[in-house]
Motif scaffolding. Structure first.
Motif, short mmCIF file in Angstrom:
data_model
loop_
_atom_site.label_atom_id
_atom_site.label_comp_id
_atom_site.label_asym_id
_atom_site.label_seq_id
_atom_site.Cartn_x
_atom_site.Cartn_y
_atom_site.Cartn_z
N PRO A 1 1.31 -1.11 -0.10
CA PRO A 1 -0.15 0.47 0.28
C PRO A 1 0.87 1.60 0.05
N THR A 2 0.37 1.93 -0.06
CA THR A 2 0.44 4.03 -0.44
C THR A 2 0.07 5.00 -0.26
N SER A 3 -1.25 4.53 0.16
CA SER A 3 -1.50 5.63 0.25
C SER A 3 -2.72 5.35 2.32
N TYR A 4 -3.09 6.17 2.39
CA TYR A 4 -3.97 6.23 4.14
C TYR A 4 -4.67 7.15 4.12
N ARG A 5 -5.83 6.82 4.96
CA ARG A 5 -6.79 7.40 4.74
C ARG A 5 -6.88 9.05 5.48
N ALA A 6 -7.36 9.60 4.68
CA ALA A 6 -7.18 11.66 4.38
C ALA A 6 -8.31 12.56 5.35
N ASP A 7 -8.99 11.32 6.10
CA ASP A 7 -9.48 12.46 7.83
C ASP A 7 -8.56 11.91 8.94
N ALA A 8 -7.66 10.96 8.21
CA ALA A 8 -6.61 10.40 9.94
C ALA A 8 -5.51 11.69 10.25
N TRP A 9 -5.43 11.75 8.99
CA TRP A 9 -4.46 13.72 9.94
C TRP A 9 -3.90 14.05 11.06
N PRO A 10 -4.96 14.36 11.54
CA PRO A 10 -5.04 15.10 12.85
C PRO A 10 -4.16 13.87 14.33
N GLU A 11 -5.27 12.86 13.80
CA GLU A 11 -4.40 11.59 14.98
C GLU A 11 -3.15 11.75 14.44
N LEU A 12 -3.08 11.38 13.59
CA LEU A 12 -1.52 11.16 12.83
C LEU A 12 -0.20 12.16 13.24
N LEU A 13 -0.27 13.30 13.59
CA LEU A 13 -0.23 14.35 13.79
C LEU A 13 0.56 14.00 14.91
N ALA A 14 -0.61 14.24 16.14
CA ALA A 14 -0.18 14.14 17.55
C ALA A 14 0.69 12.70 17.34
N ALA A 15 0.43 11.45 16.89
CA ALA A 15 1.01 10.20 16.93
C ALA A 15 2.58 10.49 16.51
N MET A 16 2.77 11.74 15.75
CA MET A 16 4.49 11.63 15.40
C MET A 16 5.11 12.67 16.45
N ARG A 17 3.85 13.65 16.93
CA ARG A 17 4.55 13.96 17.98
C ARG A 17 6.06 12.99 19.45
N VAL A 18 4.75 12.27 19.38
CA VAL A 18 6.02 11.40 20.62
C VAL A 18 6.70 10.25 19.46
N ASP A 19 6.96 10.38 18.91
CA ASP A 19 8.34 9.60 18.13
C ASP A 19 8.79 10.03 18.65
N LYS A 20 9.93 9.05 18.70
CA LYS A 20 11.48 8.32 19.12
C LYS A 20 12.88 9.88 18.90
N LYS A 21 12.69 10.00 17.64
CA LYS A 21 13.31 11.40 16.85
C LYS A 21 12.62 12.62 17.34
N ALA A 22 11.62 12.82 17.57
CA ALA A 22 11.01 14.15 18.50
C ALA A 22 11.68 14.88 19.58
N ARG A 23 12.03 15.79 19.09
CA ARG A 23 12.66 17.28 19.97
C ARG A 23 11.98 18.08 20.38
N GLY A 24 11.54 18.05 21.83
CA GLY A 24 10.65 18.96 21.82
C GLY A 24 9.32 18.76 21.73
N ASN A 25 8.76 19.65 21.27
CA ASN A 25 7.67 20.55 19.59
C ASN A 25 7.97 20.53 18.93
N ARG A 26 9.27 19.84 18.24
CA ARG A 26 9.93 19.69 16.80
C ARG A 26 9.75 18.42 16.39
N LEU A 27 9.30 17.76 14.77
CA LEU A 27 9.02 16.99 14.50
C LEU A 27 10.21 16.74 13.56
N ARG A 28 10.76 15.69 13.93
CA ARG A 28 12.56 15.55 13.16
C ARG A 28 12.30 13.83 11.90
N PHE A 29 12.64 14.21 10.65
CA PHE A 29 12.28 13.45 9.95
C PHE A 29 13.51 12.90 9.32
#
Length: 358
Positions: free
Chosen positions: A301-329
């Motif tokens: 698969p190469t796509s995901y639900r369009a309506d999921a963005w707010p939940e995904l963004l919140a989940a990414m903010r606790v990613d191990k690579k995040a530093r404070g409030n900054r997302l790192r990719f």
């Protein structure tokens, strides 16, 4: 046992990854000196675990078979606690060992159980899935999931060795074999483009577990990971590149309650990371587009639900690579050229997601 490939993993506690077919005889030597060994396994692998237990018994090691829930359901602190209780009841000491038989979830759990018991005992992952062979079993990362996210509780605990028995792939469901290839493709983009060439030149061979192409893909992916983790066990630097595609991928897994296969989530995450790098002016269009092409060729698969963005963004903010409030990719600046995108604007994040939104 057929031709055996040994891939060394360096560092303070070096070990070998053994790749081949019918490798059960290679396990007892890795546990020499142990009086007991707990064999953690998913229920569908009971026969395989029982065969391993008999080989251990023949080598003078008393086995303790411990069934654990299959897949991500097993990566739970209560499951780990039950395993510790069993080790305690059986009198496991510092010289005894733990073996994990199964896919990445089971080996993650087994390694975590071993890392915590008496502050660390020997352990060996016996990987039975493609995903486990090229990702979870190599590198010494162990852990369980929590409500806050995936793999946020764990330990770095290198194994005594890793067994990747390619014969186990013959009976692996096709959907699981394909899902594991997402991590192989990742290795192609971050370090070894020959992997991409192999997939593109013969997609059918890339999903044939009995053929030479799958073995080469497995060995190439393991070599990529082994080279990276040898110099950075604790993810203090370059090891971060192995998380390419994982920031969004792990967020999808969390939103899905871990019902999506890891490889499927990472596949979407790879396409997202490529689009993000392209929008940030870091990656050229052909290389970004190649992500979707290669993954689609494999049926991922190469796509995901369009309506999921707010939940995904919140989940990414606790990613191990995040530093404070900054997302790192982790991103690409070119094929096999990795870098970090630190604190991208919300607009760039959203626009990149619009490209993968179903």
């Amino acid at each position: 046992m057929d031709e055996l490939t040994r891939i060394p993993v360096g560092g303070d506690r070096p070990y070998d990854v053994l790749v081949g077919r019918d490798l059960l005889a290679a396990l007892p030597p890795l546990l020499a000196g142990a009086e007991r060994a707990a064999v953690l396994h998913a229920p569908p692998l009971k026969a395989h675990a029982d065969e391993l237990a008999e080989r251990l018994r023949a080598a003078g090691i008393t086995p303790l078979t411990v069934p654990v829930p299959d897949a991500e359901a097993g990566k739970d602190i209560e499951v780990a606690a039950d395993c510790w209780a069993r080790l305690g009841a059986a009198g496991f000491t510092r010289t005894d060992a733990v073996v994990g038989v199964g896919g990445g979830a089971v080996t993650d759990l087994a390694g975590f159980v071993a890392a915590c018991w008496l502050r660390g005992v020997r352990w060996v992952p016996v990987s039975t899935s493609l995903l486990g062979m090229v990702d979870a079993a190599v590198g010494g990362k162990t852990g369980v999931n929590t409500a806050a996210g995936k793999n946020l509780v764990g330990a770095f605990h290198p194994p005594a060795g890793v067994l990747c028995d390619l014969a186990m792939l013959d009976s692996l469901p096709a959907v699981d074999l394909t899902a594991g290839l997402a991590e192989v493709v990742k290795c192609g983009f971050i370090a070894d483009p020959a992997i991409l060439d192999l997939v593109e030149s013969d997609p059918a061979a890339a999903v044939d577990p009995t053929g030479a192409v799958v073995r080469e893909l497995v060995e190439r992916a393991i070599r990529v990971k082994a080279e990276v983790v040898s110099g950075d066990l604790r993810e203090a630097g370059r090891r971060e590149i192995l998380n390419y595609g994982h920031t969004l991928g792990h967020a999808i897994e969390k939103v899905e309650g871990y019902r999506w296969r890891h490889g499927h989530a990472i596949s979407v995450g790879l396409v997202y990371a490529a689009g993000l790098a392209r929008r940030a002016g870091r990656l050229d269009e052909p290389t970004a587009a190649r992500h979707r092409t290669v993954l689609t060729t494999l049926g991922l698969p190469t796509s995901y639900r369009a309506d999921a963005w707010p939940e995904l963004l919140a989940a990414m903010r606790v990613d191990k690579k995040a530093r404070g409030n900054r997302l790192r990719f982790v991103v690409l600046d070119g094929l096999a050229e990795t870098g970090i995108l630190d604190g991208p604007d919300d607009e760039v994040l959203f626009d990149a997601y619009a490209e993968v939104a179903a």
